[in-house]
Scaffold this motif. Structure first.
Motif, PDB file in Angstrom:
ATOM      1  N   ASP A 198       0.817  -1.226   0.000  1.00  0.00           N
ATOM      2  CA  ASP A 198       0.000   0.000   0.000  1.00  0.00           C
ATOM      3  C   ASP A 198       0.846   1.270   0.000  1.00  0.00           C
ATOM      4  OD1 ASP A 198      -2.358  -1.539   0.110  1.00  0.00           O
ATOM      5  OD2 ASP A 198      -2.161  -1.730   2.284  1.00  0.00           O
ATOM      6  N   ARG A 199       1.994   1.242  -0.669  1.00  0.00           N
ATOM      7  CA  ARG A 199       2.859   2.430  -0.700  1.00  0.00           C
ATOM      8  C   ARG A 199       2.836   3.131  -2.054  1.00  0.00           C
ATOM      9  NH1 ARG A 199       7.000  -0.781   2.321  1.00  0.00           N
ATOM     10  NH2 ARG A 199       8.000  -1.167   0.307  1.00  0.00           N
ATOM     11  N   MET A 200       1.958   2.721  -2.962  1.00  0.00           N
ATOM     12  CA  MET A 200       2.018   3.265  -4.315  1.00  0.00           C
ATOM     13  C   MET A 200       1.720   4.764  -4.348  1.00  0.00           C
ATOM     14  SD  MET A 200       0.192   1.918  -7.792  1.00  0.00           S
ATOM     15  CE  MET A 200       0.512   2.709  -9.365  1.00  0.00           C
ATOM     16  N   ALA A 201       0.746   5.209  -3.575  1.00  0.00           N
ATOM     17  CA  ALA A 201       0.383   6.626  -3.587  1.00  0.00           C
ATOM     18  C   ALA A 201       1.558   7.487  -3.127  1.00  0.00           C
ATOM     19  CB  ALA A 201      -0.837   6.862  -2.711  1.00  0.00           C
ATOM     20  N   ASP A 202       2.228   7.065  -2.056  1.00  0.00           N
ATOM     21  CA  ASP A 202       3.387   7.808  -1.563  1.00  0.00           C
ATOM     22  C   ASP A 202       4.517   7.796  -2.586  1.00  0.00           C
ATOM     23  OD1 ASP A 202       2.097   8.391   0.777  1.00  0.00           O
ATOM     24  OD2 ASP A 202       3.016   6.771   1.927  1.00  0.00           O
ATOM     25  N   CYS A 203       4.713   6.659  -3.229  1.00  0.00           N
ATOM     26  CA  CYS A 203       5.776   6.529  -4.225  1.00  0.00           C
ATOM     27  C   CYS A 203       5.529   7.482  -5.398  1.00  0.00           C
ATOM     28  CB  CYS A 203       5.861   5.086  -4.705  1.00  0.00           C
ATOM     29  SG  CYS A 203       7.149   4.770  -5.938  1.00  0.00           S
ATOM     30  N   LEU A 204       4.284   7.525  -5.878  1.00  0.00           N
ATOM     31  CA  LEU A 204       3.944   8.402  -6.994  1.00  0.00           C
ATOM     32  C   LEU A 204       4.119   9.875  -6.615  1.00  0.00           C
ATOM     33  CD1 LEU A 204       0.738   6.607  -8.330  1.00  0.00           C
ATOM     34  CD2 LEU A 204       2.983   6.677  -9.438  1.00  0.00           C
ATOM     35  N   ALA A 205       3.741  10.213  -5.391  1.00  0.00           N
ATOM     36  CA  ALA A 205       3.876  11.591  -4.934  1.00  0.00           C
ATOM     37  C   ALA A 205       5.353  11.993  -4.844  1.00  0.00           C
ATOM     38  CB  ALA A 205       3.189  11.763  -3.586  1.00  0.00           C
ATOM     39  N   GLN A 206       6.186  11.090  -4.343  1.00  0.00           N
ATOM     40  CA  GLN A 206       7.615  11.385  -4.231  1.00  0.00           C
ATOM     41  C   GLN A 206       8.250  11.544  -5.606  1.00  0.00           C
ATOM     42  OE1 GLN A 206       9.225   8.205  -1.849  1.00  0.00           O
ATOM     43  NE2 GLN A 206       7.976   8.748  -0.067  1.00  0.00           N
ATOM     44  N   ALA A 207       7.847  10.693  -6.567  1.00  0.00           N
ATOM     45  CA  ALA A 207       8.400  10.792  -7.921  1.00  0.00           C
ATOM     46  C   ALA A 207       8.022  12.133  -8.558  1.00  0.00           C
ATOM     47  CB  ALA A 207       7.913   9.629  -8.774  1.00  0.00           C
ATOM     48  N   ARG A 208       6.791  12.519  -8.392  1.00  0.00           N
ATOM     49  CA  ARG A 208       6.346  13.796  -8.978  1.00  0.00           C
ATOM     50  C   ARG A 208       7.073  14.973  -8.317  1.00  0.00           C
ATOM     51  NH1 ARG A 208       2.100  14.883 -12.275  1.00  0.00           N
ATOM     52  NH2 ARG A 208       1.546  17.116 -12.448  1.00  0.00           N
ATOM     53  N   ALA A 209       7.245  14.900  -7.003  1.00  0.00           N
ATOM     54  CA  ALA A 209       7.948  15.976  -6.302  1.00  0.00           C
ATOM     55  C   ALA A 209       9.400  16.072  -6.762  1.00  0.00           C
ATOM     56  CB  ALA A 209       7.883  15.735  -4.789  1.00  0.00           C
ATOM     57  N   LYS A 210      10.037  14.918  -7.013  1.00  0.00           N
ATOM     58  CA  LYS A 210      11.421  14.934  -7.476  1.00  0.00           C
ATOM     59  C   LYS A 210      11.528  15.549  -8.864  1.00  0.00           C
ATOM     60  CE  LYS A 210      15.514  12.011  -7.911  1.00  0.00           C
ATOM     61  NZ  LYS A 210      16.270  12.760  -6.879  1.00  0.00           N
ATOM     62  N   ALA A 211      10.587  15.210  -9.742  1.00  0.00           N
ATOM     63  CA  ALA A 211      10.594  15.781 -11.090  1.00  0.00           C
ATOM     64  C   ALA A 211      10.380  17.293 -11.029  1.00  0.00           C
ATOM     65  CB  ALA A 211       9.520  15.120 -11.947  1.00  0.00           C
ATOM     66  N   ALA A 212       9.472  17.732 -10.159  1.00  0.00           N
ATOM     67  CA  ALA A 212       9.216  19.166 -10.023  1.00  0.00           C
ATOM     68  C   ALA A 212      10.437  19.886  -9.455  1.00  0.00           C
ATOM     69  CB  ALA A 212       8.004  19.394  -9.124  1.00  0.00           C
ATOM     70  N   GLN A 213      11.085  19.254  -8.480  1.00  0.00           N
ATOM     71  CA  GLN A 213      12.247  19.865  -7.838  1.00  0.00           C
ATOM     72  C   GLN A 213      13.427  19.999  -8.798  1.00  0.00           C
ATOM     73  OE1 GLN A 213      13.682  17.588  -4.524  1.00  0.00           O
ATOM     74  NE2 GLN A 213      15.151  19.146  -3.886  1.00  0.00           N
ATOM     75  N   THR A 214      13.624  18.997  -9.645  1.00  0.00           N
ATOM     76  CA  THR A 214      14.763  19.000 -10.568  1.00  0.00           C
ATOM     77  C   THR A 214      14.446  19.675 -11.897  1.00  0.00           C
ATOM     78  OG1 THR A 214      14.136  16.786 -11.348  1.00  0.00           O
ATOM     79  CG2 THR A 214      15.756  16.921  -9.561  1.00  0.00           C
ATOM     80  N   GLY A 215      13.201  20.093 -12.084  1.00  0.00           N
ATOM     81  CA  GLY A 215      12.820  20.735 -13.325  1.00  0.00           C
ATOM     82  C   GLY A 215      12.878  19.823 -14.527  1.00  0.00           C
ATOM     83  N   SER A 216      12.552  18.554 -14.330  1.00  0.00           N
ATOM     84  CA  SER A 216      12.615  17.556 -15.403  1.00  0.00           C
ATOM     85  C   SER A 216      11.253  16.934 -15.636  1.00  0.00           C
ATOM     86  CB  SER A 216      13.638  16.468 -15.059  1.00  0.00           C
ATOM     87  OG  SER A 216      13.305  15.843 -13.838  1.00  0.00           O
ATOM     88  N   GLY A 217      11.179  16.091 -16.663  1.00  0.00           N
ATOM     89  CA  GLY A 217       9.918  15.455 -17.008  1.00  0.00           C
ATOM     90  C   GLY A 217       9.673  14.171 -16.252  1.00  0.00           C
TER      91      GLY A 217
END
Length: 511
Positions: A435-454
Motif C-alpha cells: 500500500d505504498r504506491m500513492a506515496d511513491c507516486l507523490a515522491q516521484a512527482r515531487a522529485k521531477a518538479a524539484q529538478t525541473g525535469s519530465g
C-alpha cells in the motif's frame, strides 16, 4: 596389487589444486562476457541494484547496504549497466571461492581446500542461483568463509591480525545480511564449548574483533534504529509466520530448502568417496591430524546448532517458509566438516571423480547461463532477459522522451532496464505492494518538479494490470496512455509480442 597414482608433475588435477585462482578467474571472465552478450534485460535482484545504487545511502529498505555500496562505487565508473552488475557479482563470487579455499587451507592440504571451494559450487543456491540472480547472498557467503578463516587461523597460530580480520569480516557480514547475526551467535556457542577454541578466541587482543565489527556496522545500525519496520517487514512476510499453518508444512519446507542446498553436493560426495565415507577414524590412527581434536567438535556442534535452531523456528516460531539462500551461508562449511570428519578422503588417488564433477558442473552452469534467453523458447514463456530493451528505449525516444527526468515503472525490472539505457534519468518502481504506491507516486512527482525535469510512467503489461494506471492518472489528469508493441528478443517469430504502455509528461512538472 594397487595401481600407482600419477606423478604430481604429470597429474593435471594436482596442478589444478596448486593453482586454482587462475582457472576461477577465467571462469568468472567467461560468465561476465556471456552475461553482457546475451541480454540487456535484468532479473529481480539485478534490477533492484540498478535502482538502489543510484545514490549512496545508509540503508535501502529490507536489505543491508554493503552490496549496494559496492554497486554504487562501480556504477560511478561504468554507469548503470549490465557490465557493472556482472563485474560486481562475479568479483564477489571469485572472492567467495578464494575465501572458501583459504578456510580449507587453514586445516587441509591444497586438494582439500579445492574440494571445500568446489563443494560450494555444487550447492545450487551458490553454484547456479548466484549466477542466475543473487546479490546479497553472495556477499554474506564470502564473509562467512572469511570469518571462519580468521577463527581457524587464530586457533592454529594466534595473532592480533586474526582478530582484526575477524572483526572486518563480521562487520561486513552484518552489512550484507542481517541473518549473519545468527551465524555469529551459533559459532560463538559452538566455539566456547571447545576448550582449545575458547582459549584462542579469548586470547590477547580478543576485544578488537567486536570493536571493529561494531564500528563497521554502526552507521547502518543508526539508520536501522530509525527504520526498523521498513527493514524487517518484507523478510517477516517471506517467512510466512503463522500459528494456523501445520508444523509439518514448515518442516517440509525446511527439508526442501536444506536438500536443495546440500543435496547435489551430498550425492556427488557419496558417488565419489563411496565406502571410504564409512571407514571410522580412530584416535590412534597415525594419519589423524592433531587439529582434528578441536576442529571436529567445533564443526559438528556448529552445524548441529544451526539445524536445531532452524527446526526450532518451525516448532516454536511457526515459520512455514524457507528460502535456499537463507540456508546457504549457515551450512556452507559442510564440505570442510566432511574432510575434518574423514581426513582419509584426502589420501593420494582418492576423489578424482569429485574434482572432475566439480569442473563439469562449472561448465554446465556456464552453458546454462549463456543459453537462458533461448531457453524461453522451450518453455514458450519469455522472461526479463527477452525484453527488447534497446528497441524499447529507441521507441520511447521517437515518441518524445528526452532520456532524462524521472522514470516511474510498474515494477523494478522495467524501471531498471530503461535507466540502463538512459543513465541521466532517475528511476523508481511504484507498485501496489504494501500500500505504498500513492506515496511513491507523490515522491516521484515531487522529485521531477524539484529538478525541473519530465516524468515518464511506464508499465509492462505482462505483469501490470490496467488498474495500475488508475492512481497514476489521478496524479496526472488529462494525460493520455500510449501503447508500444515490440517483439521479444531471442524468441521465435510466432511468439506474441510484448505490450508496454506509457505516459510521458515533459517538464515543467507542477508539485
Amino acid at each position: 596389487m594397487t595401481s600407482a597414482s600419477p606423478s604430481p608433475a604429470k597429474d593435471w588435477q594436482f596442478q589444478l589444486y596448486r593453482h586454482p585462482l587462475a582457472w576461477v578467474l577465467v571462469l568468472a571472465c567467461a560468465h561476465v562476457i556471456s552475461r553482457v552478450a546475451i541480454s540487456d534485460g535484468m532479473k529481480w535482484d539485478e534490477s533492484e541494484q540498478i535502482l538502489w545504487s543510484q545514490q549512496f545511502l545508509l540503508g535501502y529498505g529490507a536489505q543491508p547496504p554493503a552490496y549496494s555500496w559496492l554497486q554504487w562505487l562501480v556504477g560511478q565508473l561504468l554507469g548503470p549497466t549490465v557490465l557493472s552488475l556482472s563485474l560486481v557479482k562475479h568479483s564477489l563470487i571469485v572472492l567467495t571461492y578464494v575465501l572458501a579455499w583459504q578456510t580449507g587451507r587453514a586445516l587441509l592440504p591444497p586438494k582439500g581446500a579445492f574440494w571445500v571451494a568446489g563443494g560450494l559450487l555444487l550447492m545450487l543456491p551458490f553454484g547456479w542461483d548466484s549466477v542466475r540472480d543473487q546479490t546479497h547472498t553472495i556477499l554474506v557467503t564470502a564473509m562467512t568463509f572469511g570469518a571462519w578463516w580468521m577463527a581457524l587461523r587464530q586457533v592454529r597460530a594466534p595473532a592480533l591480525v586474526n582478530f582484526v580480520g575477524l572483526g572486518i569480516f563480521c562487520g561486513v557480514g552484518m552489512l550484507a545480511k542481517y541473518s549473519f547475526a545468527m551465524l555469529i551467535g551459533v559459532f560463538a556457542v559452538a566455539a566456547f564449548s571447545v576448550p582449545q577454541v575458547r582459549r584462542a578466541l579469548l586470547g590477547r587482543g580478543w576485544w578488537l574483533a567486536p570493536l571493529i565489527g561494531l564500528l563497521i556496522f554502526a552507521p547502518h545500525g543508526y539508520w536501522l534504529l530509525h527504520h526498523w519496520r521498513e527493514a524487517t517487514t518484507e523478510t517477516i512476510h517471506k517467512m510466512d509466520i503463522s500459528s494456523q499453518v501445520s508444523h509439518l508444512k514448515g518442516l517440509g519446507a525446511l527439508a526442501a530448502a536444506v536438500f536443495s542446498t546440500l543435496g547435489l553436493w551430498l550425492l556427488v560426495s557419496l558417488a565419489s568417496y563411496r565406502s571410504r565415507l564409512w571407514k571410522t577414524e580412530t584416535a590412534a590412527d597415525a594419519a589423524l591430524p592433531e587439529w582434528r581434536v578441536w576442529a571436529w567438535p567445533l564443526l559438528w556442534r556448529y552445524l548441529a546448532l544451526v539445524f536445531a535452531i532452524l527446526v526450532g523456528m518451525v516448532l516454536v516460531g511457526d515459520v512455514s517458509s524457507f528460502k535456499q539462500r537463507w540456508v546457504l551461508p549457515l551450512t556452507a562449511v559442510a564440505p570442510l566438516a566432511l574432510y575434518v570428519w574423514r581426513p582419509r578422503l584426502l589420501a593420494d588417488g582418492v576423489g578424482r571423480g569429485y574434482t572432475t564433477t566439480v569442473l563439469v558442473f562449472a561448465l554446465v552452469f556456464l552453458a546454462l547461463a549463456t543459453v537462458r534467453p533461448w531457453q524461453s523458447n522451450l518453455r514458450k514463456e519469455p522472461d526479463e532477459l527477452n525484453h527488447p530493451v534497446a528497441q524499447l528505449s529507441a521507441a520511447l525516444a521517437a515518441a518524445g522522451y528526452d532520456g532524462q527526468g524521472v522514470i516511474v515503472g510498474s515494477d523494478n525490472m522495467v524501471a531498471a532496464m530503461l535507466r540502463s539505457r538512459n543513465p541521466r534519468a532517475y528511476a523508481t518502481a511504484c507498485t501496489a505492494e504494501f500500500d505504498r504506491m500513492a506515496d511513491c507516486l507523490a515522491q516521484a512527482r515531487a522529485k521531477a518538479a524539484q529538478t525541473g525535469s519530465g516524468l515518464l510512467y511506464i508499465a509492462r503489461m505482462d505483469k501490470a494490470t490496467p488498474a495500475w494506471w488508475e492512481p497514476v492518472l489521478a496524479t496526472a489528469p488529462g494525460a493520455a496512455i500510449q501503447d508500444l508493441t515490440l517483439p521479444f528478443s531471442h524468441m521465435r517469430a510466432s511468439t506474441p509480442p510484448m505490450h508496454y504502455q506509457f505516459v510521458w509528461l515533459p517538464a515543467p512538472i507542477t508539485p
